[in-house]
Design a protein around this motif. Sequence first.
Motif, PDB file in Angstrom:
ATOM      1  N   MET A 106       0.687  -1.103  -0.096  1.00 45.36           N
ATOM      2  CA  MET A 106       0.009   0.064   0.083  1.00 45.36           C
ATOM      3  C   MET A 106       0.904   1.216  -0.129  1.00 45.36           C
ATOM      4  O   MET A 106       0.354   2.422  -0.029  1.00 45.36           O
ATOM      5  N   ASP A 110      -2.267   3.536   2.207  1.00 42.32           N
ATOM      6  CA  ASP A 110      -3.307   3.017   3.424  1.00 42.32           C
ATOM      7  C   ASP A 110      -2.498   2.142   4.046  1.00 42.32           C
ATOM      8  O   ASP A 110      -1.333   1.586   3.793  1.00 42.32           O
ATOM      9  N   HIS A 114      -5.710  -2.491   6.023  1.00 35.37           N
ATOM     10  CA  HIS A 114      -6.271  -2.306   4.612  1.00 35.37           C
ATOM     11  C   HIS A 114      -5.111  -2.343   3.792  1.00 35.37           C
ATOM     12  O   HIS A 114      -4.578  -1.606   3.165  1.00 35.37           O
ATOM     13  N   PRO A 118      -5.162  -7.097  -5.145  1.00 35.24           N
ATOM     14  CA  PRO A 118      -6.292  -7.464  -5.866  1.00 35.24           C
ATOM     15  C   PRO A 118      -5.949  -8.151  -7.055  1.00 35.24           C
ATOM     16  O   PRO A 118      -6.880  -9.174  -7.287  1.00 35.24           O
ATOM     17  N   LEU A 123      -8.100  -9.156  -1.552  1.00 30.97           N
ATOM     18  CA  LEU A 123      -8.424  -7.976  -1.545  1.00 30.97           C
ATOM     19  C   LEU A 123      -8.373  -6.902  -0.347  1.00 30.97           C
ATOM     20  O   LEU A 123      -8.219  -7.504   0.710  1.00 30.97           O
ATOM     21  N   PRO A 124      -7.909  -5.678  -0.400  1.00 35.13           N
ATOM     22  CA  PRO A 124      -7.614  -4.650   0.708  1.00 35.13           C
ATOM     23  C   PRO A 124      -9.125  -4.117   1.056  1.00 35.13           C
ATOM     24  O   PRO A 124      -9.715  -3.354   0.462  1.00 35.13           O
ATOM     25  N   MET A 125      -9.475  -4.353   2.136  1.00 34.66           N
ATOM     26  CA  MET A 125     -10.763  -4.061   2.583  1.00 34.66           C
ATOM     27  C   MET A 125     -10.840  -2.530   2.674  1.00 34.66           C
ATOM     28  O   MET A 125      -9.732  -1.791   3.091  1.00 34.66           O
ATOM     29  N   ILE A 126     -12.037  -1.902   2.773  1.00 35.23           N
ATOM     30  CA  ILE A 126     -12.403  -0.656   3.118  1.00 35.23           C
ATOM     31  C   ILE A 126     -13.024  -0.792   4.657  1.00 35.23           C
ATOM     32  O   ILE A 126     -13.270  -1.963   4.814  1.00 35.23           O
ATOM     33  N   HIS A 128     -16.067   0.347   5.674  1.00 38.63           N
ATOM     34  CA  HIS A 128     -17.374  -0.074   5.523  1.00 38.63           C
ATOM     35  C   HIS A 128     -17.794  -1.337   5.456  1.00 38.63           C
ATOM     36  O   HIS A 128     -17.660  -2.157   4.579  1.00 38.63           O
ATOM     37  N   GLY A 130     -19.415  -5.194   4.882  1.00 37.01           N
ATOM     38  CA  GLY A 130     -20.257  -5.515   4.135  1.00 37.01           C
ATOM     39  C   GLY A 130     -19.749  -5.109   2.748  1.00 37.01           C
ATOM     40  O   GLY A 130     -20.171  -5.653   1.762  1.00 37.01           O
ATOM     41  N   ALA A 131     -19.209  -4.234   2.507  1.00 35.56           N
ATOM     42  CA  ALA A 131     -18.674  -3.797   1.284  1.00 35.56           C
ATOM     43  C   ALA A 131     -17.724  -4.380   0.358  1.00 35.56           C
ATOM     44  O   ALA A 131     -17.777  -4.311  -0.861  1.00 35.56           O
ATOM     45  N   MET A 132     -17.111  -5.493   0.915  1.00 41.06           N
ATOM     46  CA  MET A 132     -16.019  -6.232   0.148  1.00 41.06           C
ATOM     47  C   MET A 132     -17.149  -7.373  -0.447  1.00 41.06           C
ATOM     48  O   MET A 132     -16.518  -7.944  -1.499  1.00 41.06           O
ATOM     49  N   PRO A 134     -19.786  -7.720  -2.170  1.00 41.31           N
ATOM     50  CA  PRO A 134     -20.228  -7.601  -3.902  1.00 41.31           C
ATOM     51  C   PRO A 134     -18.947  -7.478  -4.610  1.00 41.31           C
ATOM     52  O   PRO A 134     -19.007  -7.649  -5.742  1.00 41.31           O
ATOM     53  N   VAL A 135     -17.888  -6.980  -4.053  1.00 41.48           N
ATOM     54  CA  VAL A 135     -16.609  -7.015  -4.992  1.00 41.48           C
ATOM     55  C   VAL A 135     -16.052  -8.441  -5.393  1.00 41.48           C
ATOM     56  O   VAL A 135     -15.741  -8.483  -6.546  1.00 41.48           O
ATOM     57  N   ALA A 166     -25.489  -3.522   3.113  1.00 44.53           N
ATOM     58  CA  ALA A 166     -24.465  -3.909   1.921  1.00 44.53           C
ATOM     59  C   ALA A 166     -24.593  -5.588   2.064  1.00 44.53           C
ATOM     60  O   ALA A 166     -24.493  -6.410   0.944  1.00 44.53           O
TER      61      ALA A 166
END
Lengths: 342, 321
Positions: A106, A110, A114, A118, A123-126, A128, A130-132, A134-135, A166
Amino acid sequence: MIQMVASRPATGEVSSCRDAYLSAYRWMLLGRILDEKFASLYRAGKIHGGVFIGRGQEALSVAIGQSLRKGDIFAPLIRDQAGRLAFGESVLEAARTYLGSVLGPMRGRDGNVHRGRPKEGYLPMISHLGAMIPVVNGMLLARRFKGIAGTVGATCLGEGGTSTGAFHEALNQAAVEKLPLVLIIANNQFAYSTPSSRQFACRSLVDRAAGYGVEGHSLDGTDLTACLKVVGEAVANARDGRGPQLVVARLLRLCGHGEHDDAGYVDTKLKQSPVGRDCLKVAGEYLVRQNWAERETLVAWRNEATQKVEEAIAKAQREPAPDPYTENWCALASKHLSEVYE
Amino acid sequence: MSITYLEAIRLAQKRALAEDPRVFIYGQDVGAFGGAFKATKNLAQEFPGRVIDAPISEDAMVGAAIGAAIEGMRPIIEMQFADFSTVGFNQIINQAAALHWRTQVPCPITIRLPSGGTSGGGPFHSQSMEAIYAHYPGLIVMTPATVEDAYSMLLEAVAIDDPVIFCEHKYLYYHLKADQLPTEAMPTGKARIARSGRDLTIVAYSAMVHEALAVAEELATEGTEVEVVDLRSIKPLDTDTVMASVARTGRLLCVGEAFPWGGVTAEVIARVASEGFGLLDAPPQRLNAKDTPVPYHPNLWAVHRPTARSIVVAARKLLRQ
């Protein structure tokens, strides 16, 4: 007598079961020691920002990392150090991110939890919750478009994250598209300070699986055997085309939300109940009881892990920090479209 | 042959699907039904499996597009109305916009926002969201005002390696027509002089360009020459073209359909005031929608947003200064 023999696993299965357990235990141990090191650096004021550790969740986390294969997708959350290591993250990569080394993935842009790669399915989480999900769904959809079969996407959430829109949107989306998604919920009894009773009113979160039309699994997250078995089955089911798998583990967060939090709100009775067992301790005792490892071996492994962590931290600490004057302050990939404000 | 702004959007998507196997369309009712506005009419039939109905889940729609983009796809997301993109806002600004900065992995997604007011649309089917998205680093925000731009800029949006918020104006869908599709296009980030003039610059974008052109027409009959600058994209914002126009006219009026606090018109004026103060013969002015939700009734709506009627009043006042 015959029945006992029949129910006993074949020798090959025992050894593969033992190997998986031993390997998982060592990742758990490494994750725990790395987390403890970050916590101690935090207390010494050596880390910018927060530190979030997975104490008490290592068995569940490692089961995910270890059940996935190369080419699978993993979107870990804040308490997944053990799973990250088992999935292929190096201790140095974690250390570089926490310590802000410009050589980390990062690059100081970040930090802490985080982090990811990718393009390698990590994946690096954000922040928020539940946001990961759907990604991961989108990556799985893309693979379907490209005709790539047999890969699985796994992502983790706490019970608090299940209260988000989410979470609902994404689990439903995965179900509609019948994606090979494994969604792991660590019900660790507290979302920061909020107890589960203020988070949901259903009997168990696993009951929600039926509502989404997906397979549900629940397990004791303090028991590594159960974690490896149930998470392993969920991953295998997803890989076999049985659609999304919802896994709900019961355990207790054996730390604060972050290292800034003393978790004084956690009832002592809960800590002393079965859900409050330390999965690492339970796993170590199991190893000894099964004669899979000597107590001295566990100590040697601990020392080895500590050495590994110390070396990585020392290396990352010597590495350069990002330089704001040479930083490329451009958020776009299309540099020609960026505006200059200086 | 006559092509509407809406048909241009449909044809651009059709071409993108035909030319690039990485492209797919995902949104509510976009499949066999062809979309709420028919912007994807027949595309599901022509490109089986690549025009996909989504559940009513804007957050998950955008999230999935991001994941697909990470895997090398070029998704186009249709929001049924720009207003509903608020549900996907988190994914757009925190995930898509930040991804390349955080990881160096590009996020080439196009999010189509049917934007702006139409008669009877009311508070939740009329919003102009462009300024909110332009505020965030990592996003491109396009606001085409012509049939030609609707077509060429949408193709460009799909080709760009960054998330693009494509604000297509619903009022222009059927009103605006062109004889043919463009064969060449101006580059993204370049504004267009929609009409030349020497007395006053009106900077506008999207549907407001046409209101401004009507004002220019009206004032021309009185001997006043208004220059109309169509921004085309609000991020990047072509300050040079605006500045050059103000250098010619000395007077600046910025018009936007969005709410008045902050926004595109404020940004344009801030840039001109700080970089080109000496070019101005009068204080720069701005005209936006009223500071209330967008009203339902046509009588109220007609006054809520800027129109040629209100713009001409502001223009005359500025010309007297």
